[in-house]
Structures are given as C-alpha cells and as structure tokens.
Scaffold this active site. Structure first.
Site, mmCIF file in Angstrom:
data_model
loop_
_atom_site.group_PDB
_atom_site.id
_atom_site.type_symbol
_atom_site.label_atom_id
_atom_site.label_comp_id
_atom_site.label_asym_id
_atom_site.label_seq_id
_atom_site.Cartn_x
_atom_site.Cartn_y
_atom_site.Cartn_z
ATOM 1 N N HIS A 52 0.409 -1.525 0.252
ATOM 2 C CA HIS A 52 0.052 -0.641 0.328
ATOM 3 C C HIS A 52 0.692 1.060 0.344
ATOM 4 C CE1 HIS A 52 -4.407 -0.790 1.532
ATOM 5 N NE2 HIS A 52 -3.439 -2.448 0.069
ATOM 6 N N ASP A 53 1.503 1.297 0.917
ATOM 7 C CA ASP A 53 2.889 2.492 1.101
ATOM 8 C C ASP A 53 3.243 2.712 -0.420
ATOM 9 O OD1 ASP A 53 4.479 4.442 1.580
ATOM 10 O OD2 ASP A 53 6.439 3.141 2.184
ATOM 11 N N GLY B 82 4.912 6.174 -4.916
ATOM 12 C CA GLY B 82 6.157 5.565 -3.970
ATOM 13 C C GLY B 82 6.693 4.805 -2.516
ATOM 14 N N SER C 142 4.481 7.131 3.226
ATOM 15 C CA SER C 142 3.199 8.608 3.370
ATOM 16 C C SER C 142 2.136 7.482 4.417
ATOM 17 C CB SER C 142 2.688 8.532 1.985
ATOM 18 O OG SER C 142 1.912 7.443 0.765
ATOM 19 N N GLU D 238 -3.493 8.152 3.890
ATOM 20 C CA GLU D 238 -3.816 7.320 3.126
ATOM 21 C C GLU D 238 -4.250 6.296 4.265
ATOM 22 O OE1 GLU D 238 0.071 6.196 1.028
ATOM 23 O OE2 GLU D 238 0.062 8.159 0.701
ATOM 24 N N PRO E 278 -6.267 -0.803 -6.328
ATOM 25 C CA PRO E 278 -7.123 -1.504 -7.518
ATOM 26 C C PRO E 278 -7.978 -1.863 -6.268
ATOM 27 C CG PRO E 278 -4.585 -2.791 -7.489
ATOM 28 C CD PRO E 278 -4.562 -1.053 -6.675
ATOM 29 N N HIS F 167 -1.727 -13.045 -2.090
ATOM 30 C CA HIS F 167 -2.954 -13.779 -1.018
ATOM 31 C C HIS F 167 -2.519 -14.868 -0.805
ATOM 32 C CE1 HIS F 167 -4.925 -9.967 -3.325
ATOM 33 N NE2 HIS F 167 -4.162 -9.411 -2.149
ATOM 34 N N THR F 168 -1.589 -15.405 -1.072
ATOM 35 C CA THR F 168 -1.362 -16.779 -0.065
ATOM 36 C C THR F 168 -1.374 -16.913 1.218
ATOM 37 O OG1 THR F 168 0.223 -18.689 -0.272
ATOM 38 C CG2 THR F 168 1.349 -16.253 -0.445
ATOM 39 N N ASP G 253 -5.683 -17.829 1.280
ATOM 40 C CA ASP G 253 -5.708 -19.490 1.270
ATOM 41 C C ASP G 253 -6.037 -20.131 1.848
ATOM 42 O OD1 ASP G 253 -4.331 -21.844 0.916
ATOM 43 O OD2 ASP G 253 -1.812 -20.765 0.303
ATOM 44 N N THR H 24 -3.483 -22.970 3.181
ATOM 45 C CA THR H 24 -2.131 -22.929 4.252
ATOM 46 C C THR H 24 -2.174 -20.751 4.361
ATOM 47 O OG1 THR H 24 -1.197 -22.734 1.971
ATOM 48 C CG2 THR H 24 -0.781 -25.219 3.311
HETATM 49 C C1 HEM Z 1 -4.069 -6.680 -7.718
HETATM 50 C C2 HEM Z 1 -4.445 -6.123 -7.359
HETATM 51 C C3 HEM Z 1 -4.869 -6.305 -5.418
HETATM 52 C C4 HEM Z 1 -5.739 -5.764 -4.324
HETATM 53 C C5 HEM Z 1 -7.124 -5.347 -5.405
HETATM 54 C C6 HEM Z 1 -5.808 -6.311 -3.776
HETATM 55 C C7 HEM Z 1 -6.329 -6.847 -2.900
HETATM 56 C C8 HEM Z 1 -7.002 -6.631 -0.757
HETATM 57 C C9 HEM Z 1 -7.912 -6.764 -0.604
HETATM 58 C C10 HEM Z 1 -9.344 -6.599 -0.475
HETATM 59 C C11 HEM Z 1 -7.174 -7.698 0.822
HETATM 60 C C12 HEM Z 1 -8.207 -7.144 2.090
HETATM 61 C C13 HEM Z 1 -7.916 -6.945 3.319
HETATM 62 C C14 HEM Z 1 -8.851 -6.818 4.626
HETATM 63 O O1 HEM Z 1 -10.636 -7.126 4.262
HETATM 64 O O2 HEM Z 1 -9.288 -6.459 5.340
HETATM 65 C C15 HEM Z 1 -6.470 -7.893 0.775
HETATM 66 C C16 HEM Z 1 -5.444 -8.453 2.089
HETATM 67 C C17 HEM Z 1 -4.101 -8.644 1.708
HETATM 68 N N1 HEM Z 1 -3.305 -8.035 0.486
HETATM 69 FE FE1 HEM Z 1 -3.657 -7.681 -1.404
HETATM 70 N N2 HEM Z 1 -4.422 -6.729 -3.259
HETATM 71 C C18 HEM Z 1 -3.988 -6.738 -4.037
HETATM 72 C C19 HEM Z 1 -2.558 -6.983 -4.337
HETATM 73 C C20 HEM Z 1 -1.683 -7.087 -3.345
HETATM 74 C C21 HEM Z 1 -0.399 -7.380 -3.183
HETATM 75 C C22 HEM Z 1 0.118 -6.650 -4.566
HETATM 76 C C23 HEM Z 1 -0.055 -7.618 -1.831
HETATM 77 C C24 HEM Z 1 1.788 -7.203 -1.369
HETATM 78 C C25 HEM Z 1 2.820 -7.659 -2.375
HETATM 79 C C26 HEM Z 1 -1.146 -7.886 -1.099
HETATM 80 C C27 HEM Z 1 -0.767 -8.399 -0.347
HETATM 81 C C28 HEM Z 1 -1.771 -8.315 0.227
HETATM 82 C C29 HEM Z 1 -2.049 -9.061 1.534
HETATM 83 C C30 HEM Z 1 -0.579 -9.801 1.967
HETATM 84 C C31 HEM Z 1 -3.320 -9.230 2.575
HETATM 85 C C32 HEM Z 1 -3.956 -9.985 3.899
HETATM 86 C C33 HEM Z 1 -3.479 -8.816 5.011
HETATM 87 C C34 HEM Z 1 -4.102 -9.159 6.176
HETATM 88 O O3 HEM Z 1 -3.870 -10.472 6.281
HETATM 89 O O4 HEM Z 1 -3.952 -8.339 7.754
HETATM 90 N N3 HEM Z 1 -2.048 -7.780 -1.701
HETATM 91 N N4 HEM Z 1 -5.898 -7.304 -0.026
HETATM 92 C C1 NAG Z 2 -9.659 -2.416 -1.929
HETATM 93 C C2 NAG Z 2 -10.690 -3.301 -1.054
HETATM 94 O O1 NAG Z 2 -10.279 -3.261 0.132
HETATM 95 N N1 NAG Z 2 -11.381 -1.753 -0.399
HETATM 96 C C3 NAG Z 2 -12.443 -2.112 0.806
HETATM 97 C C4 NAG Z 2 -12.405 -0.962 1.667
HETATM 98 O O2 NAG Z 2 -12.792 -1.467 2.481
HETATM 99 C C5 NAG Z 2 -14.350 -1.157 2.667
HETATM 100 C C6 NAG Z 2 -15.261 -1.264 4.042
HETATM 101 O O3 NAG Z 2 -14.382 -0.527 5.016
HETATM 102 C C7 NAG Z 2 -15.206 -2.408 1.266
HETATM 103 O O4 NAG Z 2 -16.007 -2.599 0.943
HETATM 104 C C8 NAG Z 2 -14.045 -2.771 -0.222
HETATM 105 O O5 NAG Z 2 -13.924 -3.493 -0.607
#
Ligand code: HEM
Ligand code: NAG
Ligand code: NAG
Ligand code: NAG
Ligand code: NAG
Ligand code: NAG
Length: 327
Positions: A68-69, A74, A78, A90, A165, A195-196, A247, A250
C-alpha cells in the site's frame, strides 16, 4: 571484423550491466547504508523475527503495508502519517482501513534512532520489515532490500482511493494500475501471490457471494462448493468483524498455495479471479502452481521492483524522526 565483433561484445556487456542494474533498482537505492548504519538490516531482522515468532499473522500485515505504501506516491512511508486536522491521510482511505502493523514500525524506528539517528527512513523500515516478516519461515532473506528511500511529506486518502485497485477490479484495470507504477503483467500475477497469506474481511466479498449482479446471485466464476463454504463464514446480515483466510489451505505459510486455489476457481476476490481471464496471465498462474521455486524467484524480482517505485516528490523527501509525522 574483429573490431566489429568486440564492439558487439562490449555493447552487449554494457547493455547487460545497465539492464541488470535497472532490474535490481532504479539506480538510486543502495544495498546497505555502508558505514553510516551497517547494523540496520540486522537490527530490523532481529526485532521482526521475534515479533513473527509470537504472532504468525504479522507477515501478511507487514507485506500489505509495504504494498500500500509503494502504490501511493511511491515507497515513501506516506501510509504511516497520521492526519492532524487537515485532509484525511492514506491511512484513512477506504482500501487501507484494515491495514495494521504501525506499532511495530514505530518500535523498529525507535531502536534505529537510538543506534544511528537520522539515517534509516521509515520507508526503508517498511520495506525491510515486509521482507523479514515473510522470510522468517525460511530462516533466510527471500529478496534483497535496497536502501536509501526518503520519507514523503504528503499523504492523501484521495490518492489511495485512486491508485489502489479494488477487490472488484477486472484485469484491464488491474494491469493499468500496475503499469502506472512501472510494473507489468508478470509483476501483477506474481505479486497477487502475496494473497497466499493473510485474511480478508467478509464485507469485501459480500457482493460477490450474495448480490453479484444485483439479483441476489453469486459470481458464477467462483467454484460453487467454495462459495458455499465462504457463505458459512460470511453470513447475512454482514458482520463487519468477520474474516476469511485468503488461501484456504495454508493461510500462514508463504507458498504457491494461492495459485493452486486460484486455478480451481477459488481465488477470493474478483481481482484474483481476473488473473484467469487473460491468456498470458493464466499461463503464469499455471507455471507458479507447478513450480513453487519459479514463483519464489519471480516474487523476489517483483518485490525489488515494487520496492523501487518512486513518487512525484523526487528528492524532496526526508528521514522522519517519528514515522507518524513529518519532521
Ligand atoms: C492486485 C491487486 C490487489 C488487490 C485488489 C488487493 C486487495 C486486497 C484486499 C481487499 C485485501 C483484504 C483486506 C481486508 O479485508 O482486511 C487484501 C489483503 C492482503 N493483500 Fe492484497 N490486493 C492486491 C495486491 C496485493 C499485493 C501486490 C500485495 C503484496 C505484495 C498484497 C498483499 C496482501 C496481503 C498480505 C493481504 C492480507 C493482509 C492481512 O492478513 O492482514 N495484495 N488485499
Ligand atoms: C480495496 C478494498 O479493500 N476495498 C474495501 C475497503 O473497505 C471497504 C469496507 O470498509 C470495502 O467495502 C472495500 O471493498
Ligand atoms: C489538502 O489537499 C489539497 C489538495 O487535495 C491540498 O492542496 C492541501 O494543501 C491539503 N491540505 C493539507 C493540510 O494537507
Ligand atoms: C473494467 O472495469 C472498468 C472500470 O470499472 C470498465 O470501465 C471497463 O469497461 C472494464 N473492462 C472490461 C473488459 O470489462
Ligand atoms: C442487490 O443489489 C441491488 C442493485 O445494486 C440492490 O438494489 C439490492 O438492494 C441489493 N440487495 C441486497 C440484499 O443487498
Ligand atoms: C466488532 O469488534 C469490536 C471490537 O472487538 C466490537 O466492539 C464490536 O462489537 C464488534 N462488532 C460486531 C458487529 O460484532
């Protein structure tokens, strides 16, 4: 003839070196703060590893924090800035709301300021923390982290909403947003593999499960048995605290399980499933399912690229004393 040939050799060699340097980093970051703070990497690793040992959910949070950062302005920390009165930062943007791990960055920062004040930026700490947290399970560093990032002075929620995104994005949008940050299709497929590990809040997949096209339906591209399982965890009416593992098999292990699930139509978000809608992207997803080593290798490469995304601030940055506020 010989001259021509050696010219080619030299030209080839030079372009290879330039290419290698360009791939490793934009040329601005350096591997270590050589004499300035050469224990920095060790100090960060010691703290992060001890934290992960006690809390196996930490790697996911720190990895997401770094992502996110970097995607907004960049990699300039922030995302760590607290707002004080003015515009929402942010941290308060919608896609960011559930990002955590800030206290741990604060703790590392405090330690580094003690040992070598004013040298290691908060943005570098975020990058190191993400790498070390994920690497803990392997007992070695999974990718190099180049140093020398500057901390930015601006943080706007509106930019996070624009640049990150959403989980409902289609392939075109995902690729566009990645390309805006200088990343390509392979980076998109590879980095989505993050997302693994980790969890998502049910609210994010609510529509996908219960009202996909506004007719009380479920996304037909989602494996039906898996959708049923998710509905057991994410009930109606939605509870904002409910979460699911990304995932299913695992969730705490950094592995290629994401691609195994994805290729069975068990990607959690539409943005995950979208990776199967493009031929080339699908090919990489298959490749990474077959070979975890191929995934790790590409992931390392893409993380270095992601860690080198620069924003509009140029050299206007600073080394913050406190990661939550500009100096
Ligand atoms: C391709 C576009 C991506 C989208 C649309 C996306 C979206 C999301 C969303 C919606 C969540 C769930 C947040 C929540 O409900 O708490 C999430 C979790 C997560 N994302 Fe992504 N993500 C993307 C790419 C990435 C990238 C590039 C990384 C790291 C290199 C990443 C790492 C993670 C991780 C590790 C979690 C789990 C966080 C946790 O367990 O607290 N994501 N992502
Ligand atoms: C990209 C993303 O994670 N969007 C979510 C942010 O949080 C709201 C709820 O607080 C969701 O509705 C979005 O999908
Ligand atoms: C708030 O944001 C606007 C532009 O979006 C900017 O011009 C202004 O300086 C910001 N204010 C603060 C206090 O950061
Ligand atoms: C992808 O999503 C964007 C934004 O919602 C939309 O404008 C575009 O038409 C979509 N593209 C495809 C191929 O569905
Ligand atoms: C489903 O979506 C439609 C259209 O967006 C909306 O009118 C309807 O209220 C939604 N139903 C539920 C149960 O959320
Ligand atoms: C969600 O969790 C918070 C804090 O743990 C709690 O105060 C709140 O009541 C919970 N909300 C729901 C709807 O369960």
């Amino acid at each position: 003839m010989t001259i021509m040939r050696s010219f080619f050799h030299i030209a080839f060699f030079v372009s290879f070196v330039i290419l290698a340097a360009g791939v490793c980093n934009g040329g601005k970051l350096e591997f270590q703060h050589k004499k300035k703070c050469n224990q920095a990497q060790k100090i960060v690793r010691r703290i992060i590893w001890s934290k992960v040992e006690k809390d196996p959910t930490l790697p996911a949070r720190l990895l997401r924090l770094h992502y996110h950062d970097c995607f907004v302005r960049g990699c300039d920390a922030s995302i760590l800035l607290d707002s004080n009165g003015g515009n929402a930062t942010e941290k308060e943007a919608r896609p960011n709301r559930s990002v955590t791990g800030y206290e741990i960055i604060d703790e590392v920062k405090a330690k580094l300021e003690q040992k070598c004040p004013g040298i290691v930026s908060c943005a570098d700490i975020v990058a190191l923390a993400a790498r070390d947290a994920v690497s803990y399970q392997f007992g070695r560093s999974m990718w190099p982290v180049y140093m020398g990032r500057k901390d930015g002075k601006v943080s706007l929620a509106s930019e996070a909403d624009r640049d990150l995104p959403s989980a409902a994005s289609n392939f075109t949008t995902l690729l566009q947003l990645f390309q805006r940050s200088g990343l390509n299709l392979i980076d998109l497929v590879t980095l989505s593999g993050a997302h693994t590990i980790g969890i998502a809040h049910c609210i994010v997949i609510q529509r996908r499960l219960y009202n996909f096209t506004g007719k009380g339906d479920t996304d037909p591209t989602l494996d039906p048995a898996y959708a049923e399982m998710l509905k057991q965890k994410c009930k109606l009416p939605p509870n904002l605290n409910d979460t699911v593992k990304m995932d299913p098999n695992t969730p705490l292990s950094f592995d290629n399980g994401y691609y195994v699930a994805l290729n069975k139509n068990q990607g959690l978000f539409q943005s995950d499933a979208a990776l199967l809608t493009n031929r080339v992207s699908r090919m990489f997803a298959t490749e990474f399912e077959k070979s975890q080593d191929a995934f790790f290798e590409r992931f390392a490469h893409s993380m270095v690229k992601m860690g080198d995304i620069t924003g509009d601030d140029g050299d206007d940055g600073e080394i913050r004393k406190n990661c939550r506020a500009i100096n």
